[in-house]
Write an enzyme that holds these catalytic residues in place. Structure first.
Site, PDB file in Angstrom:
ATOM      1  NE  ARG A 104       7.634  -1.110   1.533  1.00 38.64           N
ATOM      2  CZ  ARG A 104       7.151   0.071   1.185  1.00 38.64           C
ATOM      3  NH1 ARG A 104       6.705   0.251  -0.025  1.00 38.64           N
ATOM      4  NH2 ARG A 104       7.085   1.062   2.024  1.00 38.64           N
ATOM      5  CB  THR A 108      16.279  -2.418  -2.094  1.00 40.98           C
ATOM      6  OG1 THR A 108      15.572  -3.424  -1.334  1.00 40.98           O
ATOM      7  CG2 THR A 108      17.764  -2.522  -1.772  1.00 40.98           C
ATOM      8  CG  ASP A 200       4.279   0.402   8.912  1.00 40.79           C
ATOM      9  OD1 ASP A 200       3.621  -0.625   9.178  1.00 40.79           O
ATOM     10  OD2 ASP A 200       5.452   0.365   8.515  1.00 40.79           O
ATOM     11  CG  ASP A 203       4.975  -0.005  12.605  1.00 37.81           C
ATOM     12  OD1 ASP A 203       5.338  -1.160  12.924  1.00 37.81           O
ATOM     13  OD2 ASP A 203       5.754   0.853  12.163  1.00 37.81           O
TER      14      ASP A 203
HETATM   15  C1  PRP Z   1       3.729  -3.413   4.071  1.00 37.19           C
HETATM   16  C2  PRP Z   1       2.348  -3.832   3.624  1.00 37.19           C
HETATM   17  C3  PRP Z   1       2.651  -4.614   2.368  1.00 37.19           C
HETATM   18  C4  PRP Z   1       3.814  -3.865   1.787  1.00 37.19           C
HETATM   19  C5  PRP Z   1       3.305  -3.006   0.685  1.00 37.19           C
HETATM   20  O1  PRP Z   1       4.363  -4.438   4.717  1.00 37.19           O
HETATM   21  O2  PRP Z   1       1.646  -4.562   4.581  1.00 37.19           O
HETATM   22  O3  PRP Z   1       2.981  -5.971   2.609  1.00 37.19           O
HETATM   23  O4  PRP Z   1       4.350  -3.053   2.835  1.00 37.19           O
HETATM   24  O5  PRP Z   1       4.341  -2.361   0.050  1.00 37.19           O
HETATM   25  P1  PRP Z   1       4.796  -2.713  -1.426  1.00 37.19           P
HETATM   26  O6  PRP Z   1       3.562  -2.764  -2.267  1.00 37.19           O
HETATM   27  O7  PRP Z   1       5.685  -1.552  -1.807  1.00 37.19           O
HETATM   28  O8  PRP Z   1       5.544  -4.008  -1.421  1.00 37.19           O
HETATM   29  P2  PRP Z   1       5.806  -4.280   5.403  1.00 37.19           P
HETATM   30  O9  PRP Z   1       6.869  -4.647   4.419  1.00 37.19           O
HETATM   31  O10 PRP Z   1       5.898  -2.945   6.038  1.00 37.19           O
HETATM   32  O11 PRP Z   1       5.819  -5.438   6.457  1.00 37.19           O
HETATM   33  P3  PRP Z   1       4.876  -5.681   7.738  1.00 37.19           P
HETATM   34  O12 PRP Z   1       3.516  -6.078   7.232  1.00 37.19           O
HETATM   35  O13 PRP Z   1       5.567  -6.810   8.403  1.00 37.19           O
HETATM   36  O14 PRP Z   1       4.834  -4.428   8.564  1.00 37.19           O
HETATM   37  N1  URA Z   2       3.250  -0.269   3.583  1.00 38.68           N
HETATM   38  C1  URA Z   2       2.461   0.347   4.492  1.00 38.68           C
HETATM   39  O1  URA Z   2       2.183  -0.205   5.567  1.00 38.68           O
HETATM   40  N2  URA Z   2       2.001   1.568   4.203  1.00 38.68           N
HETATM   41  C2  URA Z   2       2.286   2.191   3.051  1.00 38.68           C
HETATM   42  O2  URA Z   2       1.808   3.327   2.831  1.00 38.68           O
HETATM   43  C3  URA Z   2       3.113   1.539   2.119  1.00 38.68           C
HETATM   44  C4  URA Z   2       3.572   0.302   2.417  1.00 38.68           C
END
Ligand code: PRP
Ligand code: URA
Length: 209
Positions: A104, A108, A200, A203
């Site tokens: 993400r 944006t 998160d 993380d």
């Molecule tokens: C997080 C989560 C989803 C996304 C959800 O991933 O694991 O994939 O955000 O958010 P959304 O519904 O608003 O798209 P992130 O982009 O943080 O990546 P990561 O899994 O690599 O930490």
């Molecule tokens: N991605 C995450 O990991 N946590 C949230 O709450 C939203 C998006």
């Protein structure tokens, strides 16, 4: 028309409380996500087709049932979706695993694709797309767009925690898809985080910040 299923089984709700707890460390968080993914997989596979076979028990021959060779593909959205794969594979060990890399954009909040690798027989497989979080819905919508674009027609989406905004986005973009969630939370905050959520997910699973 796709349906939304919220799994309110006591074991799932109990484990989810510890997943949410900010004092839960990486090791335990990872184990709990894995366990909840297994429990959800048990429910999600309820409609798997069976066929009758003959089996010889030590006592006599009997008619019994086995899964009728349905081809399943588990698709984690990287990175956090990875935390749910082993728990599902424990129940469906013959499933193949595809990967979709999306992150993400922090400004944006739009998903950006950086990796896509699926089993070759994409049209014939039933896919379960997994990600712990459905926040704005951007990542899940985009992951399913990517799968459909390459020929997938049978897709389910499974996550731990969803925001109402994410569920709406999925219903609008993919009205044909069933959504399976462990908890439907209140809302998103200004940073696109689910409230109360779990923070998160990536993380917390991988011990990064
Ligand atoms: C997080 C989560 C989803 C996304 C959800 O991933 O694991 O994939 O955000 O958010 P959304 O519904 O608003 O798209 P992130 O982009 O943080 O990546 P990561 O899994 O690599 O930490
Ligand atoms: N991605 C995450 O990991 N946590 C949230 O709450 C939203 C998006």
């Amino acid at each position: 028309m796709g349906k939304v299923y919220v799994f309110d089984h006591p074991l799932i709700q109990h484990k989810l409380t510890y997943i949410r707890d900010k004092n839960t460390g990486t090791k335990e968080f990872r184990e709990l996500v894995d366990e909840v993914a297994s429990l959800m997989a048990f429910e999600i596979t309820r409609d798997m087709p069976l066929e009758e076979v003959e089996v010889e028990t030590p006592v006599r021959k009997a008619k019994s049932k086995v899964l009728s060779g349905k081809k399943i593909g588990i698709v984690p959205i990287l990175r956090a979706g990875l935390g749910m794969v082993d728990g599902i594979l424990r129940l469906i060990p013959a499933a193949k695993v595809g990967h979709i890399g999306l992150y993400r954009d922090p400004e944006t909040l739009q998903p950006v694709e950086y990796y896509f690798k699926m089993p070759s027989d994409i049209e014939e497989r039933e896919f379960i797309v997994v990600d712990p979080m459905l926040a704005t819905g951007g990542s899940a919508v985009e992951a399913i767009n990517a799968l459909k674009k390459r020929g997938a027609t049978n897709i389910k989406f499974m996550c731990l925690i969803a925001a109402p905004e994410g569920v709406e986005a999925m219903k609008n973009a993919h009205p044909d898809i069933d959504i399976f969630i462990a908890a439907l939370d209140e809302q998103l905050n200004d940073h696109g985080y689910i409230v109360p959520g779990l923070g998160d997910a990536g993380d917390r699973l991988f011990g990064t910040k």
